[in-house]
Design a protein around this motif. Structure first.
Motif, PDB file in Angstrom:
ATOM      1  N   GLY A 158      30.633 -12.607 -17.820  1.00  0.00           N
ATOM      2  CA  GLY A 158      29.069 -12.731 -18.056  1.00  0.00           C
ATOM      3  C   GLY A 158      28.915 -12.150 -17.683  1.00  0.00           C
ATOM      4  O   GLY A 158      29.568 -10.387 -17.327  1.00  0.00           O
ATOM      5  N   ILE A 159      27.260 -11.575 -17.407  1.00  0.00           N
ATOM      6  CA  ILE A 159      26.366 -10.552 -17.230  1.00  0.00           C
ATOM      7  C   ILE A 159      25.340 -11.246 -16.675  1.00  0.00           C
ATOM      8  O   ILE A 159      24.315 -11.670 -16.583  1.00  0.00           O
ATOM      9  N   GLN A 160      24.821  -9.966 -15.582  1.00  0.00           N
ATOM     10  CA  GLN A 160      24.260  -9.958 -14.604  1.00  0.00           C
ATOM     11  C   GLN A 160      22.939  -9.600 -15.067  1.00  0.00           C
ATOM     12  O   GLN A 160      22.966  -7.968 -14.986  1.00  0.00           O
ATOM     13  N   TYR A 161      21.575  -9.865 -14.977  1.00  0.00           N
ATOM     14  CA  TYR A 161      20.626  -9.088 -14.542  1.00  0.00           C
ATOM     15  C   TYR A 161      18.978  -9.495 -14.133  1.00  0.00           C
ATOM     16  O   TYR A 161      19.209 -10.481 -13.349  1.00  0.00           O
ATOM     17  N   GLU A 162      18.851  -7.949 -12.908  1.00  0.00           N
ATOM     18  CA  GLU A 162      18.304  -8.443 -12.118  1.00  0.00           C
ATOM     19  C   GLU A 162      17.802  -6.523 -11.761  1.00  0.00           C
ATOM     20  O   GLU A 162      18.286  -5.869 -11.679  1.00  0.00           O
ATOM     21  N   VAL A 163      16.117  -7.550 -10.783  1.00  0.00           N
ATOM     22  CA  VAL A 163      15.175  -6.300 -10.525  1.00  0.00           C
ATOM     23  C   VAL A 163      14.803  -6.799  -9.234  1.00  0.00           C
ATOM     24  O   VAL A 163      14.418  -8.347  -9.154  1.00  0.00           O
ATOM     25  N   GLY A 164      14.606  -6.234  -8.325  1.00  0.00           N
ATOM     26  CA  GLY A 164      13.602  -6.071  -7.423  1.00  0.00           C
ATOM     27  C   GLY A 164      13.253  -5.700  -6.663  1.00  0.00           C
ATOM     28  O   GLY A 164      13.244  -3.817  -7.129  1.00  0.00           O
ATOM     29  N   VAL A 165      11.954  -5.916  -5.766  1.00  0.00           N
ATOM     30  CA  VAL A 165      11.441  -5.003  -4.477  1.00  0.00           C
ATOM     31  C   VAL A 165      11.436  -5.070  -3.287  1.00  0.00           C
ATOM     32  O   VAL A 165      11.746  -6.801  -2.827  1.00  0.00           O
ATOM     33  N   LYS A 166      11.792  -4.066  -2.722  1.00  0.00           N
ATOM     34  CA  LYS A 166      11.361  -4.437  -1.266  1.00  0.00           C
ATOM     35  C   LYS A 166      10.455  -3.311  -0.348  1.00  0.00           C
ATOM     36  O   LYS A 166      10.223  -2.322  -0.700  1.00  0.00           O
ATOM     37  N   HIS A 167       9.216  -4.015  -0.064  1.00  0.00           N
ATOM     38  CA  HIS A 167       8.506  -3.156   0.398  1.00  0.00           C
ATOM     39  C   HIS A 167       8.315  -3.845   2.462  1.00  0.00           C
ATOM     40  O   HIS A 167       8.228  -4.752   2.742  1.00  0.00           O
ATOM     41  N   ASN A 168       7.851  -2.173   2.761  1.00  0.00           N
ATOM     42  CA  ASN A 168       7.637  -2.178   4.749  1.00  0.00           C
ATOM     43  C   ASN A 168       6.135  -2.039   4.218  1.00  0.00           C
ATOM     44  O   ASN A 168       6.024  -0.639   4.323  1.00  0.00           O
ATOM     45  N   PHE A 169       5.367  -2.700   4.798  1.00  0.00           N
ATOM     46  CA  PHE A 169       3.945  -2.440   5.491  1.00  0.00           C
ATOM     47  C   PHE A 169       4.363  -1.998   7.359  1.00  0.00           C
ATOM     48  O   PHE A 169       3.962  -2.632   8.337  1.00  0.00           O
ATOM     49  N   ASN A 170       4.627  -0.399   7.045  1.00  0.00           N
ATOM     50  CA  ASN A 170       4.617   0.638   8.493  1.00  0.00           C
ATOM     51  C   ASN A 170       5.044  -0.495   9.335  1.00  0.00           C
ATOM     52  O   ASN A 170       4.822  -0.771  10.601  1.00  0.00           O
ATOM     53  N   ASP A 171       6.215  -0.759   9.018  1.00  0.00           N
ATOM     54  CA  ASP A 171       7.271  -1.309   9.967  1.00  0.00           C
ATOM     55  C   ASP A 171       7.085  -2.589  10.418  1.00  0.00           C
ATOM     56  O   ASP A 171       7.546  -3.349  11.479  1.00  0.00           O
ATOM     57  N   LYS A 172       5.568  -3.741  10.186  1.00  0.00           N
ATOM     58  CA  LYS A 172       5.400  -4.019  10.511  1.00  0.00           C
ATOM     59  C   LYS A 172       5.928  -5.943  10.195  1.00  0.00           C
ATOM     60  O   LYS A 172       6.172  -6.732  10.482  1.00  0.00           O
ATOM     61  N   VAL A 173       5.379  -5.272   8.832  1.00  0.00           N
ATOM     62  CA  VAL A 173       6.127  -6.706   7.969  1.00  0.00           C
ATOM     63  C   VAL A 173       7.548  -5.692   6.626  1.00  0.00           C
ATOM     64  O   VAL A 173       6.785  -5.251   6.512  1.00  0.00           O
ATOM     65  N   ILE A 174       7.855  -6.813   6.018  1.00  0.00           N
ATOM     66  CA  ILE A 174       8.969  -6.533   5.665  1.00  0.00           C
ATOM     67  C   ILE A 174       9.353  -7.140   3.950  1.00  0.00           C
ATOM     68  O   ILE A 174       9.672  -8.182   5.104  1.00  0.00           O
ATOM     69  N   VAL A 175       8.870  -7.520   2.990  1.00  0.00           N
ATOM     70  CA  VAL A 175       8.671  -8.378   1.941  1.00  0.00           C
ATOM     71  C   VAL A 175       9.906  -7.714   1.134  1.00  0.00           C
ATOM     72  O   VAL A 175       9.694  -6.735   0.209  1.00  0.00           O
ATOM     73  N   ASN A 176      10.566  -8.843  -0.079  1.00  0.00           N
ATOM     74  CA  ASN A 176      11.006  -8.382  -0.529  1.00  0.00           C
ATOM     75  C   ASN A 176      10.884  -9.287  -1.928  1.00  0.00           C
ATOM     76  O   ASN A 176      11.321 -10.826  -1.804  1.00  0.00           O
ATOM     77  N   VAL A 177      10.894  -9.225  -3.096  1.00  0.00           N
ATOM     78  CA  VAL A 177      11.226 -10.114  -4.430  1.00  0.00           C
ATOM     79  C   VAL A 177      12.079  -9.394  -5.216  1.00  0.00           C
ATOM     80  O   VAL A 177      12.510  -8.684  -5.819  1.00  0.00           O
ATOM     81  N   THR A 178      13.570 -10.810  -5.041  1.00  0.00           N
ATOM     82  CA  THR A 178      14.099 -10.664  -6.141  1.00  0.00           C
ATOM     83  C   THR A 178      14.379 -11.394  -8.079  1.00  0.00           C
ATOM     84  O   THR A 178      15.029 -12.539  -6.841  1.00  0.00           O
TER      85      THR A 178
END
Length: 629
Positions: free
Chosen positions: A429-449
């Motif tokens: 098989g084959i996998q395609y993946e993109v993603g973003v991990k964002h750190n808001f001043n060490d208060k909040v970390i959000v990731n979307v993949t």
């Protein structure tokens, strides 16, 4: 050294602090709370299945589990034994979501989980723990550790006995493990891991609708079925930096493995002994250094495993069979800082296996020699402190498990007899993946993949024909969204010492493509899944944890045509209150606080629309204490 930090993908680490704060009594328990991870079982932690990215009942062979980088997936379809390592002996758990075939080889299709155990540090210390809970669950454990004169040591022992929520769902575990380290010099060290695990557990089976109504959720109609396991293993690791003191050209890491696993089960009058013996060696060269102000990470290595699966059956499952699998892989992976904070990476692997099937009672002697080559490419942009964007494309593969090649099922009245199917193909098989991990001043970390996985010749058990087969094609599309926040960085409350909050959501759409199951949803995979948690420290000595999870509807195991109504979704809330002062900790944990009645696992009959239900535990409690010394 582990390799997870080099991956341009959705990688997280469950820390020792997070494990201690949770209600988890086993590794499957703590993994239930992780983003993108679905864990289900047949009423005991021993039967737990770990699924990442929607593989359903084939997840045992498509998700790779390691302990200190040692592969613990069995060569048959039983997969990894998730209670082999007690949760109290775990330092951290690394989770790589998605493909890892280039670095890790066979089974690393949906994800890789690496369980890192504790090791000795500092002065001599220890802990004595005890717990008692619902369904007459009782356990005690002891650990001692320390470090002196370049020698580190960690010893651990545990006894756990649980009568079980349902009749014949008892589980009895005995465990012992040790991890010893010795540093000859700053450049040469050795690490030795040894473990012994023994268990006996009931197989309560499912309840059909009539039995559920007449006998109740806690009953069983399969009161005589049970299984036992004896599992011992060791792992010897050498880490060598052979260069002069003022120079660095990389490390050499060599691991030697041995594992002996004996499983016995008795099921409806049939008895089966399975002995799996595994020997292995892995060697890798790791270079991780800044050259001309550019970060360079490179690893190349070889993997070699030799498995022998000896199966002896009696009764209606009479068989006398040895299946061996010898596998070899060679790989290389490199990551380079192309420009400031922009990294490109790529890698490739060649992997081959030699299978031999020797059935002594009917003189079968067959061999198979599959091989695969896979590659990957990716990019990561670290655009801020703790923030990055990434993408990767990776080819994947999975070789057949020994009992996918060979089926010992014997139901002659239905035309089903033991057989060797050499027409099966290896899964690619084959996998395609993109993603973003964002750190808001060490208060909040959000990731979307978001991700997209296409597989060819995926290996499934066909419940209609009652044989293993290859489906034409399958596709998995999904997105993983996670958030964690330190709320005390937004506001201060005098009596609060800690206030952490997390929330995860996973969307999965796994479908068959082509054939009789075209566009049908792969069974036992929830389309929607979510978890959330709040960890509170207050008044210096008190800790409160609340964990909730939601699992959406999914089709029952074997319902590949989606012919019956989906299993109802469920949501549960768990809580734990602990008091810690000096060397003493006492706690009370409540699972399923809202007393929800649900089914984590449901199986459809292979011959009709009837279903067997496995009721999950209702509200239950655990009381415990730990004394450090």
């Amino acid at each position: 050294p582990t390799l997870c930090r080099s991956i341009a993908g959705n990688v997280t680490v469950i820390t020792r602090e997070e494990i201690a704060a949770s209600n988890a009594q086993s590794v499957p328990d703590i993994l239930k709370e992780a983003l993108g991870v679905y864990v289900y079982d047949k009423n005991t932690a021993k039967t737990a299945v770990l699924d990442i990215r929607g593989f359903g009942d084939s997840a045992t062979s498509n998700v790779l589990v390691l302990v200190n980088d040692r592969k613990i997936n069995a060569v048959d379809i039983s997969g990894s034994d998730l209670i082999q390592v007690p949760i109290e002996a775990v330092e951290r758990i690394e989770i790589i979501r998605g493909a890892g075939s280039v670095l890790y080889g066979d089974n690393a299709v949906g994800g890789v989980v690496n369980i890192i155990t504790k090791k000795g540090e500092g002065e001599f210390s220890g802990r004595l723990g005890g717990a008692y809970g619902s369904y007459d669950a009782r356990g005690t454990d002891l650990e001692v550790s320390g470090e002196k004169n370049n020698i580190s040591y960690f010893f651990y022992a545990k006894y756990f006995d649980q009568r079980g929520y349902r009749q014949n769902s008892d589980v009895l575990n005995d465990d012992f493990s040790t991890r010893l380290g010795y540093a000859f010099t700053d450049k040469i060290s050795v690490d030795f891991n040894f473990g012994w695990h023994e268990d006996r557990y009931g197989l309560p089976g499912g309840l059909n609708a009539t039995e559920l109504a007449l006998l109740g959720r806690r009953s069983s109609v399969e009161t005589q079925n049970y299984a036992t396991t004896k599992d011992k293993y060791f792992n010897l690791t050498f880490d060598v930096d052979p260069w002069p003191e003022d120079q660095y050209f990389g490390d050499f890491v060599v691991d030697l493995f041995y594992r002996d696993r004996d499983v016995f089960d008795t099921f409806f009058g049939s008895e089966t002994d399975r002995t799996i013996n595994t020997k292995g060696i892995t060697a890798k060269y790791i270079f991780d250094r800044t050259i001309f102000e550019k970060e360079v990470n490179f690893v190349t290595g070889i993997d070699y495993y030799d498995h022998e699966n000896d199966i002896i059956g009696r009764g209606s499952n009479a068989v006398d069979l040895i299946i061996s699998k010898e596998e070899f892989g060679i790989y290389g992976f490199a990551q380079y800082e192309l420009m400031e904070d922009v990294f490109i990476n790529g890698g490739t692997r060649y992997h081959k296996a030699d299978y031999a099937f020797s059935q002594r009672d009917v003189a079968v002697d067959e061999k198979q020699r599959p091989d695969e080559s896979v590659s990957m490419v990716g990019m990561k942009y670290e655009y801020g402190k703790g923030s990055n964007a990434h993408f990767n494309v990776q080819q994947t593969f999975r070789f057949l498990a020994t009992d996918e090649w060979y089926s010992s099922s014997n139901f002659p009245d239905f035309g089903i007899v033991p057989n060797l199917n050499t027409e099966l193909k290896q899964q690619t098989g084959i996998q395609y993946e993109v993603g973003v991990k964002h750190n808001f001043n060490d208060k909040v970390i959000v990731n979307v993949t978001p991700y997209w996985i296409d597989l060819k010749d995926e290996i499934f058990f066909d419940p209609v024909k009652f044989v293993n087969t290859n489906y034409d094609k399958t596709r998995r599309v999904g997105v993983e969204i996670g958030e964690q926040a330190d709320l005390l960085k937004f506001f201060e409350v005098g009596f609060l010492d800690k206030l952490d909050f997390f929330m995860n959501y996973t969307y999965q759409d796994p479908k068959f493509r082509g054939g009789a199951n075209d566009k049908k949803i792969i069974p036992i995979v929830p389309k929607h899944q979510a978890s959330t948690g709040l960890i509170v420290g207050f008044l210096k000595n008190y800790y409160l944890t609340l964990m909730g999870r939601y699992v959406g509807s999914r089709f029952a195991i074997n319902d590949t045509l989606n012919a019956t109504a989906p299993i109802k979704p469920y949501a549960v809330l768990d809580g734990k209150l602990a008091y810690k002062r000096d060397a003493l900790e006492v706690y009370v944990a409540v699972n399923n606080m809202l007393d929800k009645k649900y089914f984590a696992y449901v199986a459809k009959s292979a011959f009709s629309t009837a279903k067997d239900f496995y009721p999950a535990p209702e509200q239950n409690f655990t009381f415990g204490a730990n004394l450090k010394f």
